[in-house]
Design an enzyme around this catalytic site. Structure first.
Site: not given
Ligand SMILES: CC(C)(COP(=O)(O)OP(=O)(O)OC[C@H]1O[C@@H](n2cnc3c(N)ncnc32)[C@H](O)[C@@H]1OP(=O)(O)O)[C@@H](O)C(=O)NCCC(=O)NCCS
Length: 146
Positions: A71, A73, A105, A110, A117
Site C-alpha cells: 500500500i 501513497i 508483513e 514502519n 493497520y
Molecule cells: C504507510 C502509508 C501507506 C500511509 O499512507 P497515508 O496516506 O499517509 O495514511 P493516512 O493519512 O490514512 O494515515 C496515516 C496515519 O499514520 C499516523 N502517523 C503518521 N506518522 C506516524 C508515526 N511516525 N508514528 C505513528 N503514527 C503515524 C497519522 O497520524 C495517521 O493516523 P490517523 O489516521 O489516526 O490520524 C504511507 O506512509 C506510505 O506510502 N508509506 C511508504 C510505503 C509503505 O511503507 N507502505 C506500507 C508497506 S507494508
C-alpha cells in the site's frame, strides 16, 4: 478535489512506472508490480485525484485468505487519509470476495503503517527477524467477520 478509488489497470501502471521509485517508494520494483497486475490472483486498487494517481494498494488471494502485498501513497500526498481510504476499500473488497482472513508483513520500524493497520483492526501474530535488510518484519492479521 475528491479522491476516487478504482481497480488498477495496466494503463494506470504505465502512467506511474517511471516515477515509482522517486515519487512513491524506493523499495518498489516495477517489474514485480507489472507481474502482479497481470496475475489472476492479484487485486489492485488505485487512488486518483482527477486523473493523477496518488496511491495504490494490492493483495494476493489464496483460497479464502488475502495477503496485502503493498500500500503506497505518493510522497507528497501522505498523511491526508488516502492510505486509510485505500485500506478500507481493500478490506471491503475482501468482504465482497467472501474471504475470511487478511494477513500482511510490515517492517517493525514502519510506525505509521503499523498505526494504520491497527486502526483497521489488524493485530500482531508473529515476527520474522531480519526479514528486511536490518530489521524485523511484523506479521499481522485481520479476521473478516460477517
Ligand atoms: C504507510 C502509508 C501507506 C500511509 O499512507 P497515508 O496516506 O499517509 O495514511 P493516512 O493519512 O490514512 O494515515 C496515516 C496515519 O499514520 C499516523 N502517523 C503518521 N506518522 C506516524 C508515526 N511516525 N508514528 C505513528 N503514527 C503515524 C497519522 O497520524 C495517521 O493516523 P490517523 O489516521 O489516526 O490520524 C504511507 O506512509 C506510505 O506510502 N508509506 C511508504 C510505503 C509503505 O511503507 N507502505 C506500507 C508497506 S507494508
Amino acid at each position: 478535489m475528491e479522491i476516487q478509488i478504482s481497480e488498477m489497470s495496466i494503463s494506470d501502471f504505465n502512467d506511474i512506472k517511471d516515477i515509482l521509485t522517486t515519487e512513491f517508494d524506493n523499495f518498489w520494483n516495477e517489474n514485480i508490480l507489472e507481474e502482479e497486475l497481470n496475475s489472476p490472483s492479484s487485486k489492485y486498487l488505485v487512488a486518483k485525484q482527477g486523473t493523477q494517481i496518488v496511491g495504490f494498494a494490492g493483495l494476493k488471494v489464496v483460497i479464502d485468505e488475502a495477503d496485502i502485498m503493498n500500500i503506497v501513497i505518493k510522497k507528497s500526498y501522505r498523511n491526508q487519509g488516502i492510505g486509510s481510504l485505500l485500506l478500507k476499500n481493500l478490506i471491503n473488497l475482501c468482504n465482497k470476495l467472501n474471504l475470511n482472513l487478511i494477513t500482511l508483513e510490515v517492517d517493525e520500524k514502519n510506525y505509521n503503517a503499523i498505526h494504520l493497520y491497527k486502526k483497521f483492526g489488524f493485530e500482531k501474530i508473529g515476527a520474522r527477524k531480519n526479514y528486511y535488510k536490518d530489521s524485523t518484519a511484523i506479521i499481522m492479521k485481520k479476521e473478516i467477520k460477517r
